[in-house]
Each structure stands twice: as structure tokens, then as C-alpha cells.
Design an enzyme around this catalytic site. Structure first.
Site, mmCIF file in Angstrom:
data_model
loop_
_atom_site.group_PDB
_atom_site.id
_atom_site.type_symbol
_atom_site.label_atom_id
_atom_site.label_comp_id
_atom_site.label_asym_id
_atom_site.label_seq_id
_atom_site.Cartn_x
_atom_site.Cartn_y
_atom_site.Cartn_z
ATOM 1 N N SER A 16 0.947 -1.127 0.035
ATOM 2 C CA SER A 16 -0.030 -0.064 -0.138
ATOM 3 C C SER A 16 1.030 1.263 0.130
ATOM 4 O O SER A 16 1.484 1.301 0.970
ATOM 5 C CB SER A 16 -0.651 -0.125 1.447
ATOM 6 O OG SER A 16 -1.560 1.263 1.460
ATOM 7 N N HIS A 41 -1.103 -1.219 -4.108
ATOM 8 C CA HIS A 41 -2.433 -1.062 -3.725
ATOM 9 C C HIS A 41 -2.364 0.513 -3.426
ATOM 10 O O HIS A 41 -1.764 1.150 -2.738
ATOM 11 C CB HIS A 41 -2.604 -1.742 -2.201
ATOM 12 C CG HIS A 41 -3.983 -1.803 -1.590
ATOM 13 N ND1 HIS A 41 -4.869 -2.507 -1.750
ATOM 14 C CD2 HIS A 41 -4.253 -0.983 -0.700
ATOM 15 C CE1 HIS A 41 -5.869 -2.118 -1.003
ATOM 16 N NE2 HIS A 41 -5.617 -1.270 -0.261
ATOM 17 N N ASP A 43 -4.763 3.395 -2.100
ATOM 18 C CA ASP A 43 -6.042 3.624 -1.051
ATOM 19 C C ASP A 43 -6.371 5.028 -1.582
ATOM 20 O O ASP A 43 -5.855 6.121 -1.208
ATOM 21 C CB ASP A 43 -5.370 3.782 0.194
ATOM 22 C CG ASP A 43 -5.153 2.399 0.751
ATOM 23 O OD1 ASP A 43 -6.148 1.360 0.816
ATOM 24 O OD2 ASP A 43 -3.946 2.080 1.215
ATOM 25 N N MET A 45 -9.319 7.800 -0.362
ATOM 26 C CA MET A 45 -10.086 8.304 0.612
ATOM 27 C C MET A 45 -10.727 9.637 0.378
ATOM 28 O O MET A 45 -9.892 10.585 -0.209
ATOM 29 C CB MET A 45 -9.424 8.164 2.142
ATOM 30 C CG MET A 45 -8.515 6.892 2.187
ATOM 31 S SD MET A 45 -8.036 6.868 3.981
ATOM 32 C CE MET A 45 -6.984 5.467 3.790
ATOM 33 N N HIS A 74 -8.170 0.735 -4.170
ATOM 34 C CA HIS A 74 -9.131 0.462 -2.936
ATOM 35 C C HIS A 74 -10.049 1.856 -2.689
ATOM 36 O O HIS A 74 -9.517 2.827 -2.256
ATOM 37 C CB HIS A 74 -8.408 -0.014 -1.847
ATOM 38 C CG HIS A 74 -9.146 -0.075 -0.270
ATOM 39 N ND1 HIS A 74 -8.600 -0.350 0.681
ATOM 40 C CD2 HIS A 74 -10.473 -0.280 -0.304
ATOM 41 C CE1 HIS A 74 -9.469 -0.628 1.685
ATOM 42 N NE2 HIS A 74 -10.885 -0.355 1.158
ATOM 43 N N MET A 76 -12.446 3.970 -0.845
ATOM 44 C CA MET A 76 -13.132 4.289 0.500
ATOM 45 C C MET A 76 -13.540 5.515 0.226
ATOM 46 O O MET A 76 -13.355 6.293 0.870
ATOM 47 C CB MET A 76 -12.110 4.133 1.573
ATOM 48 C CG MET A 76 -11.377 2.829 2.272
ATOM 49 S SD MET A 76 -9.804 2.857 2.758
ATOM 50 C CE MET A 76 -8.806 2.803 1.437
ATOM 51 N N MET A 148 -11.512 -5.856 5.471
ATOM 52 C CA MET A 148 -10.488 -5.310 6.254
ATOM 53 C C MET A 148 -10.325 -5.573 7.534
ATOM 54 O O MET A 148 -11.127 -6.092 8.356
ATOM 55 C CB MET A 148 -11.485 -4.012 6.316
ATOM 56 C CG MET A 148 -11.316 -2.996 5.025
ATOM 57 S SD MET A 148 -9.904 -2.504 4.358
ATOM 58 C CE MET A 148 -9.165 -1.899 5.576
ATOM 59 N N ASP A 183 -6.441 -6.714 4.392
ATOM 60 C CA ASP A 183 -5.951 -5.236 4.382
ATOM 61 C C ASP A 183 -6.193 -4.869 5.833
ATOM 62 O O ASP A 183 -7.275 -4.442 6.323
ATOM 63 C CB ASP A 183 -6.470 -4.380 3.354
ATOM 64 C CG ASP A 183 -6.120 -2.949 3.461
ATOM 65 O OD1 ASP A 183 -4.999 -2.473 3.948
ATOM 66 O OD2 ASP A 183 -6.725 -2.127 2.554
#
Ligand code: DX5
Ligand code: ZN
Length: 222
Positions: A16, A41, A43, A45, A74, A76, A148, A183
Site C-alpha cells: 500500500s 495497492h 488507497d 479516501m 481501494h 474508500m 478489512m 488489508d
């Protein structure tokens, strides 16, 4: 790029970049590639679905130009359906959205269909408090489930052992080719637990990027 056969007997390691040095992202990505990483990965957000803001479409687009590794994105975020096409066009290979960001079952199915219609892979993720049975009906539609093992939002949190127990429950209900990814709080010890429970892919941020030897860290997760 995303070939299940290639990964059949090998744990897929997805560092990540949340824990990487963002001022030199290209170097950080090639460093983990040279150290044996399989995927990257990313992330994303939005400050709404989770209480933190990170990176988005322009960063995926820039990374696509400098790496041939699978970009495992990913999301979020709220309203994931609005951003599927821009992320796919930017070069994401896998888009994982959150079950909790969807209004109802139709919404979940629409998001999966939309991702797959763009020729990329669809992942569905559940937060620690979400029970696995709510996603059973989508397991034949998705390519990946992301379990998660911390509350999404931040790197460097402690692994929640209870959450890992969802892995065998989901695996039992899954088609053989569905990838189970974990994760949050993954290191050599927690990674081993997840692998033995049936996870095929491990995301690790602080464990890899916080180490002084990326290769040693990645090797220790295999
Ligand atoms: C948390 C993110 C994770 C995070 C993991 O919301 O989804 O991908 O980067 O970080 P570590 O491996 O440090 O727990
Ligand atoms: Zn993540």
C-alpha cells in the site's frame, strides 16, 4: 496483467503506497517492484466515507505511466459509481469498493457490473463491523473480496484478529477463482494467519514501506 493462473500457488503481495514517501512515488513503486511486489495497492479516501483524504484519479493516471504492475485501487469513498469510469480510464486494473457505501443490493450489483463492463476486475470490501453473510450473494459476480482487518482510514493500525475469521467463512461460499484479500495491520505474523485461513492476497503498507529492506519484508510475507 491480472492473471489468476499466474498467481495460483503464490500469495499476491500488494504494497500500500499510503505508507510510501509521496514526494518520490515513482521510485517507491519501482523499489517495491524490484523487491518482488505483485500489485500496487492505492488507497483512495474521500473524507466522507472515512475521516481521511488521500489521493485520486490523477495519481492513478501518473502511476499507470511509470509501472506495469497491477494497480489495485481501494475506493474508500461514497458514491463509488460516479468514479468508476474515471478510475478505469486512468488505468486501474482492479477497483474495490465498499459494501457499506452502497444503498441496497441493486446498487452493489450495479457497481460490480459497471466495473466489469469497463474490462477491469471488481472487488467488494467489508469493514470490521460488517458480517460476511451480507456479501455472499455477490461472490459469484465479484472477482475479489477485500476483508478489512482494521477500520479503514489510516495506515499503521493494529490487526483485528476477529476480522480474519471472516476469511474461511467467505472462502467456503466462494467460487474457486475468487481472490480473498486482507488489508490492515498485515506483517509477517498476521500475514501468515491470513494465508492459513485462505487469503490469496495480502495488502501491507507500514510493514513494507516502514522497513529498511523492502525485499526482506516482502519475502517474509510469502
Ligand atoms: C487502511 C488502508 C490500508 C492501509 C494499510 O484504510 O485501506 O490499505 O494502507 O496500512 P497498514 O498495512 O499499515 O495497516
Ligand atoms: Zn487499502
Amino acid at each position: 496483467m491480472y492473471d489468476r493462473i499466474r498467481y495460483m500457488n503464490k500469495t499476491i503481495i500488494s504494497p500500500s503506497i499510503l505508507s510510501a514517501n509521496f514526494a518520490k512515488l515513482e521510485e517507491e513503486v519501482s523499489a517495491v517492484k524490484n523487491a518482488g511486489a505483485d500489485w500496487i495497492h492505492v488507497d483512495v479516501m474521500d473524507g466522507h466515507f472515512v475521516p481521511n483524504i488521500t489521493i485520486g484519479i490523477p495519481v492513478v493516471k501518473s502511476l499507470r505511466k511509470v509501472t506495469d504492475l497491477v494497480l489495485d485501487v481501494h475506493l474508500m469513498i461514497e458514491n463509488p459509481e460516479k468514479y468508476i469510469e474515471p478510475f478505469a480510464k486512468a488505468g486501474a486494473d482492479i477497483l474495490t469498493f465498499h459494501y457499506e457505501a452502497c444503498r441496497n443490493e441493486e446498487h452493489v450489483i450495479d457497481v460490480i457490473d459497471k466495473i466489469k463492463s469497463l474490462g477491469i476486475k471488481a472487488g467488494i470490501s467489508i469493514k470490521p463491523k460488517t458480517q460476511p453473510d451480507v456479501i455472499y450473494k455477490f461472490l459469484s459476480l465479484a472477482d475479489m473480496v477485500l476483508v478489512m482487518t482494521v477500520e479503514p482510514g489510516f495506515g499503521g493500525q493494529e490487526f483485528m484478529h476477529d476480522c480474519a475469521m471472516k476469511i474461511p467463512q467467505i472462502k467456503e461460499k466462494s467460487p474457486d477463482n475468487l481472490i480473498i484479500q486482507v488489508d490492515g495491520g498485515i506483517n509477517n505474523l498476521t500475514g501468515k494467519i491470513c494465508k492459513s485461513l485462505g487469503a490469496a492476497s495480502l495488502v501491507a503498507g507500514s510493514y513494507i514501506y516502514g522497513s529498511s529492506d523492502y525485499k526482506k519484508a516482502i519475502d517474509s510475507l510469502r
